[in-house]
Design a protein around this motif. Structure first.
Motif, short mmCIF file in Angstrom:
data_model
loop_
_atom_site.label_atom_id
_atom_site.label_comp_id
_atom_site.label_asym_id
_atom_site.label_seq_id
_atom_site.Cartn_x
_atom_site.Cartn_y
_atom_site.Cartn_z
N ARG A 362 0.37 -11.83 52.32
CA ARG A 362 0.81 -10.37 53.64
C ARG A 362 1.12 -10.18 55.10
N ILE A 363 1.21 -11.49 55.12
CA ILE A 363 1.31 -11.52 56.81
C ILE A 363 3.34 -11.93 56.77
N CYS A 364 3.26 -12.58 55.87
CA CYS A 364 4.85 -13.41 55.92
C CYS A 364 5.06 -11.92 55.72
N LYS A 365 4.86 -11.02 54.37
CA LYS A 365 5.63 -9.68 54.69
C LYS A 365 5.88 -8.49 55.77
N ALA A 366 4.50 -8.78 56.25
CA ALA A 366 4.56 -7.75 57.23
C ALA A 366 5.73 -8.88 58.84
N GLN A 371 10.95 -8.74 62.36
CA GLN A 371 12.55 -9.19 63.02
C GLN A 371 11.64 -10.85 63.03
N VAL A 372 10.75 -10.66 62.17
CA VAL A 372 10.95 -12.55 62.58
C VAL A 372 10.56 -12.84 60.60
N ILE A 373 11.70 -13.98 60.66
CA ILE A 373 11.62 -14.66 58.83
C ILE A 373 11.31 -15.46 59.25
N PRO A 374 9.97 -15.91 58.32
CA PRO A 374 9.36 -17.10 57.85
C PRO A 374 9.16 -17.80 57.58
N ASP A 375 8.94 -18.79 56.13
CA ASP A 375 8.51 -18.37 54.59
C ASP A 375 7.37 -18.41 54.78
N PHE A 376 7.05 -18.02 53.29
CA PHE A 376 5.65 -18.32 53.30
C PHE A 376 5.31 -19.03 52.00
N LEU A 403 3.47 -11.92 66.27
CA LEU A 403 2.44 -11.81 64.97
C LEU A 403 1.35 -12.00 65.10
N LYS A 404 0.96 -11.32 67.05
CA LYS A 404 0.04 -10.54 67.23
C LYS A 404 -0.44 -9.51 67.25
N LYS A 405 0.82 -8.50 67.59
CA LYS A 405 0.64 -6.93 67.46
C LYS A 405 0.24 -7.23 65.44
N ILE A 406 1.26 -7.60 64.86
CA ILE A 406 0.93 -7.27 63.27
C ILE A 406 -0.79 -8.02 62.76
N MET A 407 -1.33 -8.74 63.38
CA MET A 407 -2.75 -8.94 63.00
C MET A 407 -3.95 -8.48 63.95
N THR A 408 -3.70 -8.07 65.72
CA THR A 408 -4.28 -6.84 65.99
C THR A 408 -4.51 -5.22 65.65
N GLU A 409 -3.56 -5.11 65.11
CA GLU A 409 -3.02 -3.47 64.65
C GLU A 409 -3.37 -3.56 63.21
N GLU A 410 -3.76 -4.76 61.94
CA GLU A 410 -3.66 -4.86 60.84
C GLU A 410 -2.54 -4.20 60.09
N THR A 411 -1.16 -4.39 60.41
CA THR A 411 -0.90 -3.78 59.55
C THR A 411 0.10 -4.82 58.78
N TYR A 412 -0.50 -5.73 58.92
CA TYR A 412 -0.11 -6.59 57.11
C TYR A 412 -0.71 -6.14 56.07
#
Ligand SMILES: Cc1ncc(COP(=O)(O)O)c(C=O)c1O
Ligand SMILES: Nc1c(O)cccc1C(=O)C[C@H](N)C(=O)O
Length: 423
Positions: A362-366, A371-376, A403-412
């Motif tokens: 779900r971090i990859c989905k977030a 605007q970041v394309i990783p792969d899971f 990535l830091k923002k997604i983790m801090t705000e728990e958007t994932y």
């Protein structure tokens, strides 16, 4: 190093490859970190594809011998351009097939079980397509893969230990197939040392170069590797399903390929259309049918850039990008339980970073939503590949900040922790 954005900008200003970014169709406002799965389209690749289409338009069947890139010699042209990237002679390389079909061809050609030597040595971390292909080849020989496919085990689930591989080279092994760079953790295996060890035990050895070609230099001739195979759509930016490549050491020339077809013929004899085949004297013999010209065409433009830049410069920048990314991850993400699971040493680190996290899917989905394309990669890995020809240090900086923002705000947490269809 410094965590501030101005430091990333300074690195970009100093980067001699930065101008190549303009050669590519970058996705607007996207940090593309997936060039190790599918490289981006370059303008030169587009031009070479258009040129091939133009020959079809203008010449029809005569495009085989006329136009800017006569199709009948196109595979040889591309092979010559690719040879320096594997460290081989042009005669030893052939742009043909796909990774998996080339592996089938090479196992069909080099697996010669005899007496007690009947097993094929593989590793449990290799991309599954290779394992499926090898297993089916064993079945074709009448062997049970459960007994005849021997696996080198990983101790930590991410990497392999050279001594473990060498210890597995026992006298019941007829053939070894290993990756050069592991697709999840990005670990580089020591091809030179493994080839030497295999040959000391009279075992033929070949490598899957999918994750190293176009990203790190190879010297397969100097290392005396028996054969290799790869795809051209990752770091070489040849496009989805681009024609793949293979290498056969010249010491094996003259031996009959396991799977024959008329495009493996001597080029001057092929259109004699005789019932008995006259094979090409070199790696050309390992081709089977008509080359997929349209799926090879973009490679021409793309390989021009590799020839211009040189693989050493690409590797140098790639290591700087991944060094910088690891530094930022350590500094900025220390509270979020990421494990950097790729090797840290330059000798062992391929072209991507591999982060292990329980919530990876779900971090990859977030990330994709932001605007970041990783792969899971299942079960719990995030691959991030900053690519030397088109990613900037600023892209790396932005990726880590997002990535830091997604983790801090728990958007994932908005997403289900399950993979999407492809990644
Ligand atoms: C290491 C490795 N081997 C084999 C394959 C399969 O390649 P293909 O689908 O082009 O045959 C891939 C990627 O798909 C890969 O990463
Ligand atoms: N070959 C791929 C495809 O057809 C679709 C999506 C991804 C791929 C890949 O290449 C995956 C890649 N081999 C990997 O290392 O995971």
């Amino acid at each position: 190093m410094d965590i501030a954005l101005h430091y990333a900008k300074k690195l970009d200003n100093q980067d001699i490859l930065n101008r190549y970014r303009d050669e590519f169709y970058l996705l607007p406002d996207i940090m593309y970190m997936d060039g190790n799965s599918l490289g981006l389209l370059s303008k030169r690749a587009e031009l070479s594809l258009l040129s091939i289409l133009d020959s079809w338009k203008k010449y029809g069947i005569d495009g085989w011998t006329q136009g800017e890139h006569p199709w009948y010699y196109f595979s040889e042209t591309l092979s010559e351009m690719c040879a320096p990237l594997v460290g081989a002679m042009k005669e030893e390389v052939m742009i043909t097939g796909s990774t998996t079909t080339n592996l089938h061809q090479l196992v069909a050609s080099f697996y010669r079980p005899e007496g007690k030597r009947t097993k094929i040595l593989v590793d449990e971390l290799n991309f599954p397509s290779d394992l499926y292909a090898i297993s089916s080849q064993l079945l074709l020989h009448g062997y049970n893969p459960e007994e005849h496919m021997k696996f080198v085990k990983s101790r930590d689930g991410n990497t392999l230990i050279e001594e473990d591989i060498i210890e597995s080279m026992t006298d019941d092994i007829a053939l070894i197939v290993l990756p050069s760079v592991l697709y999840r953790s990005g670990q580089i295996l020591n091809l030179k040392a493994l080839t030497k060890a295999a040959h000391e035990r009279n075992i033929i050895i070949g490598f899957d170069l999918c994750h190293s070609i176009g990203s790190i230099p190879h010297y397969v001739d100097d290392w005396n590797v028996d054969f290799a195979f790869w795809c051209n759509y990752k770091h070489l930016n040849g496009g989805p399903g681009a024609v793949g490549g293979l290498f056969v050491n010249r010491k094996h020339f003259g031996q009959k390929p396991g799977l024959a077809g008329w495009f493996g013929s001597h080029k001057e004899k092929q259109f004699d259309l005789e019932t008995e085949m006259s094979p090409a004297p070199d790696a050309g013999a390992y081709q089977i049918g008509t080359p997929n010209i349209l799926s090879a065409a973009p490679l021409y433009g793309s390989l021009q850039m590799f020839a211009e830049v040189g693989i050493e410069a690409i590797r140098e920048k790639s290591l700087k990008l991944t060094d910088y990314m690891m530094y930022l991850i350590k500094e900025e993400l220390r509270d979020f339980h990421f494990k950097i699971a790729n090797p840290v040493d330059h000798e062992e680190r391929g072209g991507h970073i591999y982060l292990v996290h329980e919530e990876a899917a779900r971090i990859c989905k977030a990330l994709k939503e932001h605007q970041v394309i990783p792969d899971f990669r299942s079960p719990n890995g995030i691959r991030l590949a900053p690519v030397a020809l088109y990613n900037s240090f600023e892209d790396v900086w932005n990726t880590v900040q997002i990535l830091k923002k997604i983790m801090t705000e728990e958007t994932y947490k908005k997403y289900e922790n399950k993979r999407d269809v492809v990644a």
